[in-house]
Design a protein around this motif. Structure first.
Motif, PDB file in Angstrom:
ATOM      1  N   THR A 278       0.854  -1.198   0.000  1.00  0.00           N
ATOM      2  CA  THR A 278       0.000   0.000   0.000  1.00  0.00           C
ATOM      3  C   THR A 278       0.883   1.239   0.000  1.00  0.00           C
ATOM      4  O   THR A 278       1.812   1.340   0.825  1.00  0.00           O
ATOM      5  CB  THR A 278      -0.898   0.023   1.243  1.00  0.00           C
ATOM      6  OG1 THR A 278      -1.673  -1.176   1.276  1.00  0.00           O
ATOM      7  CG2 THR A 278      -1.813   1.226   1.228  1.00  0.00           C
ATOM      8  N   PRO A 279       0.650   2.207  -0.882  1.00  0.00           N
ATOM      9  CA  PRO A 279       1.480   3.409  -0.931  1.00  0.00           C
ATOM     10  C   PRO A 279       1.370   4.189   0.373  1.00  0.00           C
ATOM     11  O   PRO A 279       0.316   4.237   0.996  1.00  0.00           O
ATOM     12  CB  PRO A 279       0.890   4.208  -2.096  1.00  0.00           C
ATOM     13  CG  PRO A 279       0.149   3.197  -2.921  1.00  0.00           C
ATOM     14  CD  PRO A 279      -0.377   2.202  -1.951  1.00  0.00           C
ATOM     15  N   PRO A 280       2.507   4.771   0.839  1.00  0.00           N
ATOM     16  CA  PRO A 280       2.456   5.580   2.057  1.00  0.00           C
ATOM     17  C   PRO A 280       1.624   6.834   1.829  1.00  0.00           C
ATOM     18  O   PRO A 280       1.480   7.318   0.703  1.00  0.00           O
ATOM     19  CB  PRO A 280       3.929   5.913   2.313  1.00  0.00           C
ATOM     20  CG  PRO A 280       4.591   5.810   0.970  1.00  0.00           C
ATOM     21  CD  PRO A 280       3.856   4.742   0.241  1.00  0.00           C
ATOM     22  N   GLY A 281       1.099   7.390   2.941  1.00  0.00           N
ATOM     23  CA  GLY A 281       0.220   8.543   2.827  1.00  0.00           C
ATOM     24  C   GLY A 281       0.927   9.807   2.400  1.00  0.00           C
ATOM     25  O   GLY A 281       0.382  10.592   1.596  1.00  0.00           O
ATOM     26  N   THR A 282       2.113  10.065   2.894  1.00  0.00           N
ATOM     27  CA  THR A 282       2.815  11.314   2.572  1.00  0.00           C
ATOM     28  C   THR A 282       4.231  10.997   2.129  1.00  0.00           C
ATOM     29  O   THR A 282       5.212  11.232   2.858  1.00  0.00           O
ATOM     30  CB  THR A 282       2.855  12.237   3.803  1.00  0.00           C
ATOM     31  OG1 THR A 282       3.434  11.528   4.916  1.00  0.00           O
ATOM     32  CG2 THR A 282       1.451  12.693   4.187  1.00  0.00           C
TER      33      THR A 282
ATOM     34  N   GLY B 147      -4.330  -0.029  -4.607  1.00  0.00           N
ATOM     35  CA  GLY B 147      -4.310   1.408  -4.834  1.00  0.00           C
ATOM     36  C   GLY B 147      -3.462   1.743  -6.047  1.00  0.00           C
ATOM     37  O   GLY B 147      -3.534   1.089  -7.095  1.00  0.00           O
TER      38      GLY B 147
ATOM     39  N   TRP C  92       2.987   8.558  -8.446  1.00  0.00           N
ATOM     40  CA  TRP C  92       3.787   7.337  -8.432  1.00  0.00           C
ATOM     41  C   TRP C  92       4.088   6.891  -9.847  1.00  0.00           C
ATOM     42  O   TRP C  92       3.207   6.882 -10.710  1.00  0.00           O
ATOM     43  CB  TRP C  92       3.070   6.227  -7.688  1.00  0.00           C
ATOM     44  CG  TRP C  92       2.992   6.454  -6.200  1.00  0.00           C
ATOM     45  CD1 TRP C  92       1.903   6.901  -5.510  1.00  0.00           C
ATOM     46  CD2 TRP C  92       4.048   6.271  -5.269  1.00  0.00           C
ATOM     47  NE1 TRP C  92       2.207   7.010  -4.175  1.00  0.00           N
ATOM     48  CE2 TRP C  92       3.543   6.622  -3.991  1.00  0.00           C
ATOM     49  CE3 TRP C  92       5.365   5.854  -5.351  1.00  0.00           C
ATOM     50  CZ2 TRP C  92       4.303   6.568  -2.840  1.00  0.00           C
ATOM     51  CZ3 TRP C  92       6.112   5.805  -4.214  1.00  0.00           C
ATOM     52  CH2 TRP C  92       5.596   6.159  -2.960  1.00  0.00           C
TER      53      TRP C  92
END
Length: 426
Positions: free
Chosen positions: A45-49, A64, A81
């Motif tokens: 899962t991609p990090p939020g920031t 995602g 991304w």
């Protein structure tokens, strides 16, 4: 072709407008791929920031923005991304695990250099054709893994060599191991060319042999008086356990007495003494003593060898300790020697010591019943039967024309010592 074949960097098109856009895109990709370090490996899962330029190696089942990018490299660039598909041989440093990874075409694996079948390894120095492993260091540690550690030195056949060699300035000084057989050996050298074998353990029986003898540290016998600092009187024999003072021994006029002495290490001979307990009744009588090497076997007997030192004479018509000091001390090597002593007059008696020496003596019961007591059988004092007046008054001969040991009578079965040499460590 619009992209490079390996890193897929965009080419500039002919007469392209706004070339900086393509060039900047290529620079961004180079910035991401060169010296690549990823924040983590296996996230789905991609990090939020994320930070600009942040890179991840994506795990299986990504969701995602990373959906369908399993095992790819995710680069955060320009607020979005970007997927970078790895090629075989790409390498990435995993910052979180401090580990170098390489893409093998199907998975990211830890990079481990192949250290098998190397031509040589040098640590702090260079290896060569003979010394495939060379280490130059203050110490080398071989630590245990579990209960212990075993160092193995293998050879192809019994006649080959498997050993440890200790050197001084690249010249051998000591060696231990198996060479020419499966017996274990230990040998030493002072020059790197001539070696002396100290120990050999038989591979079949385990029996230990000492080809050059045993040289244990000497311990003085309790109650034995030493004189002159490092000088001492008595036998150079570390195996002597005890001694007892005997009665004076009658000395036949003009006869020479011979007594065996074993020297167990190189020593310097300074002289000797004889304790003349009773003076000769002959006015002007002389006592002379000296030392010879033990000669060669002669049938069942032994010859007296070459003269080592003639101690000279002392008056024998006065009792007391007769001290003989050599003007020039003699160095004796390890081996058997024979001391000799005689008086030119009649009636003299010399006191003696009886040395109880393991390996040279054996005890047996004498008499029987309640009157039985131990007695010793051992080397004896030998009396030369022919007249020796010339040897006493004129000097000891360089060698004996006869064989004193074969023309002898023994006084009894005790080990006598009437000439006490004076020694010093070399």
């Amino acid at each position: 072709m619009t992209n490079t074949p390996n890193l897929s960097l965009p080419y500039l098109a002919a007469a392209q407008a706004q070339k900086h856009i393509t060039v900047n895109e290529a620079l961004s990709l180079l910035d991401a791929l060169a010296q690549m370090a990823v924040v983590a490996v296996g996230a789905t899962t991609p990090p939020g920031t994320p930070a600009e330029g942040e890179r991840h190696i994506i795990g299986s089942g990504a969701t995602g923005a990373w959906s369908g990018w399993d095992n790819s490299i995710a680069l955060f660039s320009g607020g979005a991304w970007l997927r970078l598909i790895p090629q075989v041989g790409w390498m990435a440093w995993d910052v979180s695990a401090s580990e170098l990874l390489v893409w093998n075409g199907s998975a990211w694996v830890s990079f481990v250099p192949n250290l098998q079948n190397l031509s040589g390894v040098g640590i702090g120095t260079s290896s060569d054709a003979t010394n495939k492993l060379a280490v130059s260091a203050a110490a080398t540690l071989l630590n245990h893994a579990g209960n212990g550690h075993q160092l193995k030195i293998n050879k192809a056949a019994s006649g080959d060599t498997a050993s440890l060699l200790f050197q001084t300035n690249w010249s051998g000084r000591a060696e231990m191991g198996t060479a020419g057989s499966d017996d274990f050996f230990l040998k030493v050298s002072a020059d790197g060319s001539t070696f002396f074998e100290t120990l050999r353990a038989d591979g079949n029986t385990g029996a230990a042999k000492f080809p050059n003898g045993i040289d244990p540290e000497r311990r003085s016998i309790g109650g034995l008086t030493k004189g002159g600092g490092s000088d001492w009187w008595g036998p150079v024999d570390p195996f002597t356990l005890s001694y007892s003072s005997g009665s004076p021994q009658a000395l036949s006029q003009d006869k020479m007495y011979f007594m065996p002495v074993f020297v167990d290490r190189p020593v310097q001979l300074l002289g000797g003494f004889v304790s003349l307990g009773t003076a000769s009744t002959t006015a002007g009588a002389l006592i002379r003593c000296g030392i010879y090497r033990l000669g060669a076997p002669n049938g069942d007997d032994w010859d007296i060898g070459d003269r080592v030192a003639d101690f000279g004479t002392n008056p024998a018509d006065v009792a007391g300790h007769k001290i003989f000091d050599l003007a020039t001390p003699q160095t004796l090597t390890r081996g058997w020697y024979v001391t000799t002593m005689g008086v030119s007059g009649a009636g003299a008696y010399a006191r003696y010591a009886r040395w109880m020496t393991p390996g040279l003596t054996r005890y047996y019961p004498h008499s029987s019943g309640t009157s039985a007591y131990p007695r010793v059988v051992a080397p004896q004092v030998f009396l030369y039967e022919n007249a020796s007046n010339a040897a006493i008054t004129g000097g000891l001969p360089a060698s004996w024309t006869g064989n004193p040991v074969s023309t002898m009578t023994s006084t009894n079965n005790w080990v006598y010592q009437m000439v006490f040499p004076k020694w010093r460590e070399v």
